[in-house]
Design a protein around this motif. Sequence first.
Motif, PDB file in Angstrom:
ATOM      1  N   THR A  39     -17.712  41.646   6.417  1.00 49.63           N
ATOM      2  CA  THR A  39     -18.147  40.788   7.509  1.00 49.63           C
ATOM      3  C   THR A  39     -16.933  39.982   7.951  1.00 49.63           C
ATOM      4  O   THR A  39     -15.872  40.075   7.335  1.00 49.63           O
ATOM      5  CB  THR A  39     -19.356  39.913   7.133  1.00 49.63           C
ATOM      6  N   ASP A  47     -22.098  46.832  13.170  1.00 51.85           N
ATOM      7  CA  ASP A  47     -23.391  46.243  13.520  1.00 51.85           C
ATOM      8  C   ASP A  47     -24.544  47.248  13.492  1.00 51.85           C
ATOM      9  O   ASP A  47     -24.361  48.431  13.228  1.00 51.85           O
ATOM     10  CB  ASP A  47     -23.303  45.520  14.869  1.00 51.85           C
ATOM     11  N   HIS A 101     -21.011  42.048  12.221  1.00 50.09           N
ATOM     12  CA  HIS A 101     -20.474  41.078  13.184  1.00 50.09           C
ATOM     13  C   HIS A 101     -21.498  39.990  13.445  1.00 50.09           C
ATOM     14  O   HIS A 101     -21.148  38.863  13.786  1.00 50.09           O
ATOM     15  CB  HIS A 101     -20.106  41.775  14.498  1.00 50.09           C
ATOM     16  N   ASN A 102     -22.757  40.358  13.347  1.00 49.67           N
ATOM     17  CA  ASN A 102     -23.816  39.373  13.521  1.00 49.67           C
ATOM     18  C   ASN A 102     -25.069  39.914  12.853  1.00 49.67           C
ATOM     19  O   ASN A 102     -25.614  40.935  13.268  1.00 49.67           O
ATOM     20  CB  ASN A 102     -24.073  39.133  15.017  1.00 49.67           C
ATOM     21  N   SER A 117     -21.926  25.870  16.665  1.00 47.14           N
ATOM     22  CA  SER A 117     -22.914  26.901  16.343  1.00 47.14           C
ATOM     23  C   SER A 117     -23.804  26.590  15.133  1.00 47.14           C
ATOM     24  O   SER A 117     -23.367  26.003  14.146  1.00 47.14           O
ATOM     25  CB  SER A 117     -22.197  28.221  16.065  1.00 47.14           C
ATOM     26  N   GLN A 120     -28.340  30.544  18.789  1.00 51.00           N
ATOM     27  CA  GLN A 120     -27.298  30.610  17.740  1.00 51.00           C
ATOM     28  C   GLN A 120     -26.178  29.621  17.980  1.00 51.00           C
ATOM     29  O   GLN A 120     -25.537  29.134  17.051  1.00 51.00           O
ATOM     30  CB  GLN A 120     -26.703  32.036  17.698  1.00 51.00           C
ATOM     31  N   LYS A 121     -25.902  29.326  19.244  1.00 54.54           N
ATOM     32  CA  LYS A 121     -24.661  28.645  19.593  1.00 54.54           C
ATOM     33  C   LYS A 121     -24.739  27.116  19.575  1.00 54.54           C
ATOM     34  O   LYS A 121     -23.818  26.446  20.039  1.00 54.54           O
ATOM     35  CB  LYS A 121     -24.176  29.144  20.955  1.00 54.54           C
ATOM     36  N   GLU A 163     -22.087  31.105  12.719  1.00 49.76           N
ATOM     37  CA  GLU A 163     -21.013  31.770  13.479  1.00 49.76           C
ATOM     38  C   GLU A 163     -20.249  32.700  12.543  1.00 49.76           C
ATOM     39  O   GLU A 163     -19.418  32.254  11.757  1.00 49.76           O
ATOM     40  CB  GLU A 163     -20.069  30.713  14.065  1.00 49.76           C
ATOM     41  N   PRO A 164     -20.546  33.999  12.589  1.00 44.62           N
ATOM     42  CA  PRO A 164     -19.896  34.941  11.662  1.00 44.62           C
ATOM     43  C   PRO A 164     -18.378  34.770  11.645  1.00 44.62           C
ATOM     44  O   PRO A 164     -17.777  34.636  10.589  1.00 44.62           O
ATOM     45  CB  PRO A 164     -20.317  36.300  12.217  1.00 44.62           C
ATOM     46  N   TYR A 215     -18.779  33.402   5.952  1.00 45.02           N
ATOM     47  CA  TYR A 215     -20.012  34.097   6.367  1.00 45.02           C
ATOM     48  C   TYR A 215     -20.443  35.102   5.293  1.00 45.02           C
ATOM     49  O   TYR A 215     -21.635  35.286   5.052  1.00 45.02           O
ATOM     50  CB  TYR A 215     -19.796  34.774   7.719  1.00 45.02           C
ATOM     51  N   ARG A 235     -27.959  38.641  12.763  1.00 43.77           N
ATOM     52  CA  ARG A 235     -29.240  38.300  13.398  1.00 43.77           C
ATOM     53  C   ARG A 235     -29.922  39.525  13.997  1.00 43.77           C
ATOM     54  O   ARG A 235     -31.134  39.632  14.016  1.00 43.77           O
ATOM     55  CB  ARG A 235     -29.028  37.219  14.457  1.00 43.77           C
TER      56      ARG A 235
END
Length: 601
Positions: A335, A255, A284-285, A498, A428-429, A501-502, A340, A287
Motif C-alpha cells: 500500500t 486496486d 491505493h484506496n 482527510s 474521505q477528504k 489518506e492512503p 496506511y 474504501r
Amino acid sequence: MAQKKAEPKKQSAAKETKAPAKKKTASAAKKTTAKKTAAAVEKTAPVVEEAAPAVEKTAPVVEEVASVVEEAVPAVEETAAAVEKVAAVVEETAAVEEESAPVVEETPAPAEQAPSTPRRSVAFIGSECHPFVKTGGLGDVMYALPRELVKLNCDVRVILPRYACIPQKYQEKMVYRGEFYMDLGETGRNFYVGIMEYISDGVVYDFIDNQEFFSSGKPYTNLVDDIPKYCFFSKAALAALNYMNWIPDVIHCHDWQAGLVPVYLRTLFQDSPVGRARSIITIHNLRFQGIYNIPTIKYWSGLPDYVFNMGALKQNWEDANMFKGGLAYADRITTVSGTYAQEIQTAEYGEALEDHLRYHSGKLRGIVNGIDYDMWNPATDPALAENYWLGNVLDHKMANKLALQAELGLVQDESKFVVGLISRLTNQKGLDLVNAIIPHIMDGNTQVVVLGTGDKQYEDTFRYYEGAYSGMFSACIQYDESRAHRIYAGADALLVPSRFEPCGLTQLNAMHYGTLPIVRETGGLKDTVEPYNEFTGDGNGFTFDRYDAGLLLDAINRAKTVYFTNRYHWDEVVQRDMAKDVSWENSAKQYKNLYLELTQW
Ligand code: ADP
C-alpha cells in the motif's frame, strides 16, 4: 494433461496472428476494431457466429479451466510450494525471454540503465493512467512509476481498458496489436478482445478494446456495470499477455478493479504461460472493493466455487469481494505509505477487511508514492504565470499568487493569506471539517480557493461560501489540471484534512511548489509532512491529529500566525519543502527490490 498439449497450440496461434498485426496502421486498426465492436454491441447473435474460429482458439482454455479447478489451491496455503516452484520456473522463464525477444526489442531501450540492478519485466494492470484517463492519485502512480522503473532496468507494459473517453489524440496514436475472442464466466458468449498499443518513454501501453464494456464517457459508472466490466478486464488482461506471448516476471495489479487478476492467475490461468508470473497487488484506496452478491460475480468471472470461501472472495456470507480475493491470492500486498499499511489492520481504517489484512500482514508493506518531476516542476511548468525554482522562489512565487487572484476574481493583494484545497469532494477528504470552520477563518486577511468535483452537498456548500465571501472565496467546481498547477503555485498553504489518506499526492505537489501543507496526521500525510516546530523552525507544514474541526482550525491559525508574524521562518519552510526529495526515485527502487525479492534466481 489437456492443457499441456494445448499450450503450444495457443502460442503458435498467437504468433501466427501477431506478425501481420504489427504491419497494420493505426487508422486501419481503428476501422477494424470499431467495425467489429460496433457489430458486437448491436447484434449479439451474429457475433457469436463471427466468433466461430475464435471459439476454436479459446477451446483449450476451457479445457485448462476444468483441470486447473481441481488442482489449484488458495495462495495462502501454497506459498511454500510456490517458492519452490519459482526456482523450477527460472529456467523456463529464461527460455521464454529468448522466445519473446522480438517483442522486447520493440520497446525502445531505456536511455539510462542502471546495470547494477538485474533486468525484470513487469506488467502493470489497472483502471486508470494519466494522461489517458485519470480520476485521482491512481492515475498519477500508473503514469509515473512505470517510467521510473524503466530507468531501473525494467521492461514495463501497462495494461488499461480502452475507454471511449480517452482523448482522441492518444486514440489516434494507438497501433493495432491484435485481437482474439475470449469466453467469460457463465455468459456462454465469446467476447471480442482487441489490443491497441502505444509506446512512450520506454513504457508500452496496451489498451484492451471492447466497446460493449468501455464505451461509457467515464471509467467508473455504477457497480452494476463496473463489476462485469472489471471481471472482463482482469481476465482479458491476462489472456492478452498470453496472446502476445509476453510473459512478465511480475504482474503488478492496482486496486479492486484489478483485484481478480491474482485470483485468475492462480486458477484459470495457473497452467497457461502467464501462470509463471508472480503477482503483487497495491492498495491505493481500500474504501472501494468491488463487492456484489456471489451469484453475480460467479456469473461474470467464471471463477471456481472454492474461491468463494471466507478466506478469499466471500464476505458477509452472501457477498463476494473482488479486492479481498486479490489480497488473498497475491504473492505480495503493498500500500502507498507505511502508516496506511498499519492503519488498515485496524477497525477504524480497515473497511471491514482489517482481519483479512492482519492475517496477510506477513506479505504486506508500505511504499510511499512520489511525484513525477517532469510533470510537476515549477521551473518549467507551462501552466504558471511565472516560473520559479528553489533559488528564486521568494521573489517569484508572489507573481503566481497575484495571477491566481486575478484569474479567479479574488481581491488582488499580495498580503492576503491564500489557502488552497484541491480534492475530490467526498467524505474521505475531511470536507465536513472544512465546511465547519470556513466562517472562522474568513477574517479579511485570508482567501480560500477550492478546486474539485464530487458530492453535491459539498459542491453546493462551497458555492454558497463563494457568494457569502465575495472576492475572498473561490469555488471552482470542476476538474482542471492546469488550474490545479496554478493553485499549487499561487497559494501560500494547501489544506489536506482527510479522514483517511492512503498516501495523498496534493501535499507532495504543494511542497514541491513551495506551498505549505496543512494536513491531518493520517496515512501518507503523516509519513510525508513533518510538523512545524515553532521553537526550532524545523518541519514541512502544519498538522493535527484527531479528526476534529477545532483541531483543523487550530492548525490553520498556527500557520497564519507564522505567516503573518514570522515570515523569516515561513520562508525557510518554503525553501525546505521545495528542496525535499518527493520524487519517485526512492520509491521506485523499493518496488524494484520487491520484484527482485519475488523473483530470485
Ligand atoms: P485521490 O487519489 O484520493 O483523489 P490524491 O491526493 O492521491 O487523491 O491524488 C489527487 C490527484 O488528483 C492530484 O494529482 C491532484 O492534483 C488531482 N486532482 C484532484 N482533484 C482535481 C481537480 N478538481 N482538478 C485537477 N486535478 C485534481
